[in-house]
Every structure is written in structure tokens, then in C-alpha cells.
Scaffold this motif. Structure first.
Motif, PDB file in Angstrom:
ATOM      1  N   VAL A   1      14.133   4.424   6.330  1.00 17.94           N
ATOM      2  CA  VAL A   1      12.690   4.483   6.568  1.00 17.94           C
ATOM      3  C   VAL A   1      12.464   4.603   8.069  1.00 17.94           C
ATOM      4  O   VAL A   1      12.915   3.764   8.844  1.00 17.94           O
ATOM      5  CB  VAL A   1      11.966   3.237   6.019  1.00 17.94           C
TER       6      VAL A   1
ATOM      7  N   ILE B   1      15.341   0.236   8.224  1.00 13.15           N
ATOM      8  CA  ILE B   1      14.076   0.614   8.864  1.00 13.15           C
ATOM      9  C   ILE B   1      14.334   0.836  10.352  1.00 13.15           C
ATOM     10  O   ILE B   1      14.872  -0.040  11.034  1.00 13.15           O
ATOM     11  CB  ILE B   1      13.010  -0.479   8.671  1.00 13.15           C
TER      12      ILE B   1
ATOM     13  N   ALA C   1       8.278   0.418   1.526  1.00 12.37           N
ATOM     14  CA  ALA C   1       8.983   1.697   1.409  1.00 12.37           C
ATOM     15  C   ALA C   1      10.484   1.505   1.300  1.00 12.37           C
ATOM     16  O   ALA C   1      11.169   2.220   0.563  1.00 12.37           O
ATOM     17  CB  ALA C   1       8.656   2.581   2.613  1.00 12.37           C
TER      18      ALA C   1
ATOM     19  N   ALA D   1       6.252  -0.307   5.614  1.00 15.41           N
ATOM     20  CA  ALA D   1       7.670  -0.014   5.853  1.00 15.41           C
ATOM     21  C   ALA D   1       8.557  -0.892   4.980  1.00 15.41           C
ATOM     22  O   ALA D   1       9.558  -0.422   4.410  1.00 15.41           O
ATOM     23  CB  ALA D   1       7.998  -0.215   7.328  1.00 15.41           C
TER      24      ALA D   1
END
Length: 354
Positions: A86, A200, A76, A73
Motif C-alpha cells: 500500500v 504500507i 487497504a 491505509a
């Protein structure tokens, strides 16, 4: 009078069909990760999402469990400048990428997010999940997209790559796509972006346990060869052997050449079916689609199914004893000769990889 009315109605209908069905763009990219890193094929899916339009909010969906998911994560969030969010689904149900829980996850996220598009790379991961997810959403996916001409206009190969079909999506939202990663290369400067990281957020999985279909399949094992060579799908150079190599023992020459020049090893279906190499090295319509800078084919006749998997290579070099072999029709450089003479000479004269 009646005919005029019908023509007028048809013209209005035609005008409506030319209008894009998506007033605003938001894309969900199904991302695959391994070892705490997002795979390049998933970043290619982000590149494809960029092609849908400038004002497009792109979200990456990750699923897994434990520390590796957290690392993935974080990677990403800073992997591509176009990623705005994300989403992570942290559960033991996603320890392995099974179609049933993943499809339900996509359905769950789509219901809450209302995305206009859902995109995944056309690898084993995407091919496993998208059909089931599309059935849950009651939509028809468009597969193997190689070019995006608009938010609802796509180009994909048909007839083993011998023709290109332009597809206009007129169904309900979301528009679901699988894309060929080789057709949407990731720019080197965007592959490791460290600033402007995306947010996130965790996906609410409280309703996931209510679906009995999630537990319909179980993970058995993963069979994979551990190799220091480049990954076949992303390698700059690919050396492929075909039926003309004749045996698994002779295929070691292909391995030696690939090792000397830092290339990945590929094979035709005929070589795989003959037991020369495992099927994860198969290149072609029913294998892996590759587009390296240099593709070297030894003893490959050039069946249409094989050519469909490598015809986008930048430079194709073919060596075959048969001057009429179809592989020479797509090769940039062709040598009519015996591979058992050519490969030893190449091994002798080529410099070692740097």
C-alpha cells in the motif's frame, strides 16, 4: 523473390505481435477511499488486476491527508489477499481528489515503480484522473473493460453495450485500464481480511511542488444527498422510475417501494432531465452502471442508453403500459400495466424488509 522476402518478414512480424509485451507483471491500482475505508469499486479493480496473471505484484495507491488517510491505509493493507503493498501520498494537495495533483502523483509513482499496468474503477474518480495521467505518460488508456483475457488482451463494450470489442494492447508500458466494477465482483471472504496485511509505505512527494499544473484547479464543494438507503452502484436491489412516473411528486411512490424492500433508487435520464430526481440517481450510459441481483423498472421505456447501464443485472423486472416498449426485450419478467395501479398493490402485499 522480393515477394517471398516480404511474406517472410510479415510472418515474423505477426509472430512478434502475438507475444505479450510484459515479461513481468506489476500493477498499480488507484484506490478511492471515504471515511477511512476503501471503496468496493477499488477492490473490484484489485480483482481485475488478479485476472492479468498469477505472478502479479499488486500495489494500492492512496492519497489524502490526516487521520482518515491513515485509517484507509490500514484498511487497504488487509482488504484483499492479493494486495502486496500500500502506497500512501499524505499531503494537503490530496484532501480532495482533483485530477491535476492525482495525475502528477501517478506519473511520479510510475517513474519510480515501473509498473506494467495501472488500473482504476470506471467511476467519476477514475474517469477524472486517468485521461490526464495517460497524457503525462504518453500512453493511450483502454476504458470500460469488462473482461481480461490476458495481460494485454481486453474486452470492452461498444455501441452502448450492443457489441463487445476485443482490444489487444501493443503500446509501451504501462498499460492503463479503467474497469467496470460490476464486472469484477469482490468475493465476500476477501472483503474484510484481517491477516497477512500488506506493507504500507509513503510516497516521496518532494518533487510534487515543482509542477505548476498541480495548482491549476481548486475544490469548490461537494453536493450529495445523505440517505440511509444502499449505494446505487453496489445495491443488491434497485428500483428505477422513468418518464412514465410523470412527476417528482409521483416519484415518491418509487421511494416508498425502495424503502420497503431495502433497495436503492435509480432513474432514467428522461426522469432526471424532467427534474423528478437529482442526476446522481441516473442509471445508464451517461450515468451509473449497475448490476444488482434484482432490477425493477417502472415506467421505463428502455432506451438503448439506459439499457447499457443495467443490462448485466441478474434479474430484470419491467412494468410498462406499452406492450411494445424495448425494456421488455431485456426483461426476465414483464408486466403490461399501469405503474400507478401496480406499485400501490406491491406496497400493500410485499412484506417489510428484514
Amino acid at each position: 523473390m522480393a515477394i517471398g522476402t516480404m511474406l517472410s518478414a510479415f510472418r515474423k512480424l505477426s509472430n512478434i505481435s502475438r507475444i505479450t509485451p510484459f515479461r513481468s507483471l506489476s500493477t498499480l491500482v488507484l484506490a478511492e477511499h471515504e471515511g477511512g475505508l476503501i471503496k468496493n469499486s477499488s477492490l473490484s479493480a484489485v480483482e481485475a488486476a488478479k485476472s492479468l496473471g498469477g505472478d502479479n505484484s499488486i500495489s494500492l495507491l492512496l492519497a489524502g491527508s490526516g487521520h482518515s488517510l491513515k485509517e484507509a491505509a490500514e484498511h487497504a493493507a488487509s482488504s484483499h489477499p492479493s494486495v502486496s503493498q500500500v502506497l500512501i501520498a499524505d499531503s494537503d494537495k490530496f484532501t480532495y481528489p482533483l485530477a491535476e495533483p492525482w495525475a502528477k502523483l501517478v506519473h511520479l509513482v510510475q517513474q519510480s515503480g515501473g509498473y506494467s499496468h495501472i488500473i482504476a474503477a470506471s467511476g467519476s474518480f477514475g474517469k477524472n484522473i486517468l485521461p490526464r495521467a495517460a497524457a503525462l505518460l504518453d500512453i493511450s488508456p483502454i476504458t470500460d473493460v469488462t473482461k481480461i483475457s490476458g495481460s494485454n488482451l481486453f474486452i470492452r463494450p461498444i455501441y452502448a453495450g450492443n457489441a463487445l470489442s476485443t482490444v489487444r494492447y501493443t503500446g509501451s508500458s504501462p498499460c492503463m485500464l479503467s474497469i467496470r466494477a460490476t464486472s469484477f465482483p469482490v468475493a465476500s471472504e476477501t472483503a474484510d481480511l484481517k491477516s497477512n496485511a500488506a506493507s504500507i509505505e509513503k510516497v516521496d512527494l518532494s518533487t510534487l511542488d515543482e509542477d505548476e499544473s498541480v495548482a491549476k484547479s481548486t475544490y469548490v464543494k461537494l453536493s450529495a444527498q445523505i440517505s440511509e438507503r444502499p449505494d446505487l452502484g453496489n445495491a443488491r436491489i434497485v428500483v428505477t422510475g422513468g418518464r412514465g412516473v410523470k412527476s417528482a411528486e409521483n416519484f415518491k411512490m418509487i421511494d416508498k417501494l425502495a424503502e420497503k424492500i431495502g433497495a436503492a433508487v435509480g432513474a432514467t435520464r428522461a426522469a432526471v432531465d424532467a427534474g423528478f430526481v437529482p442526476n446522481d440517481l441516473q442509471v445508464g450510459q451517461t450515468g451509473k452502471i449497475v448490476a444488482p441481483e434484482l432490477y425493477m423498472a417502472f415506467g421505463v421505456s428502455g432506451a438503448i442508453q439506459h439499457i447499457a447501464g443495467m443490462r448485466d443485472s441478474k434479474v430484470i423486472v419491467a412494468v410498462n403500459k406499452d406492450a411494445d416498449a424495448p425494456i421488455f426485450q431485456v426483461a426476465d419478467y414483464g408486466l403490461v400495466g399501469d405503474l400507478f395501479d401496480v406499485i400501490p398493490e406491491l406496497l400493500e402485499k410485499l412484506p417489510e424488509k428484514k
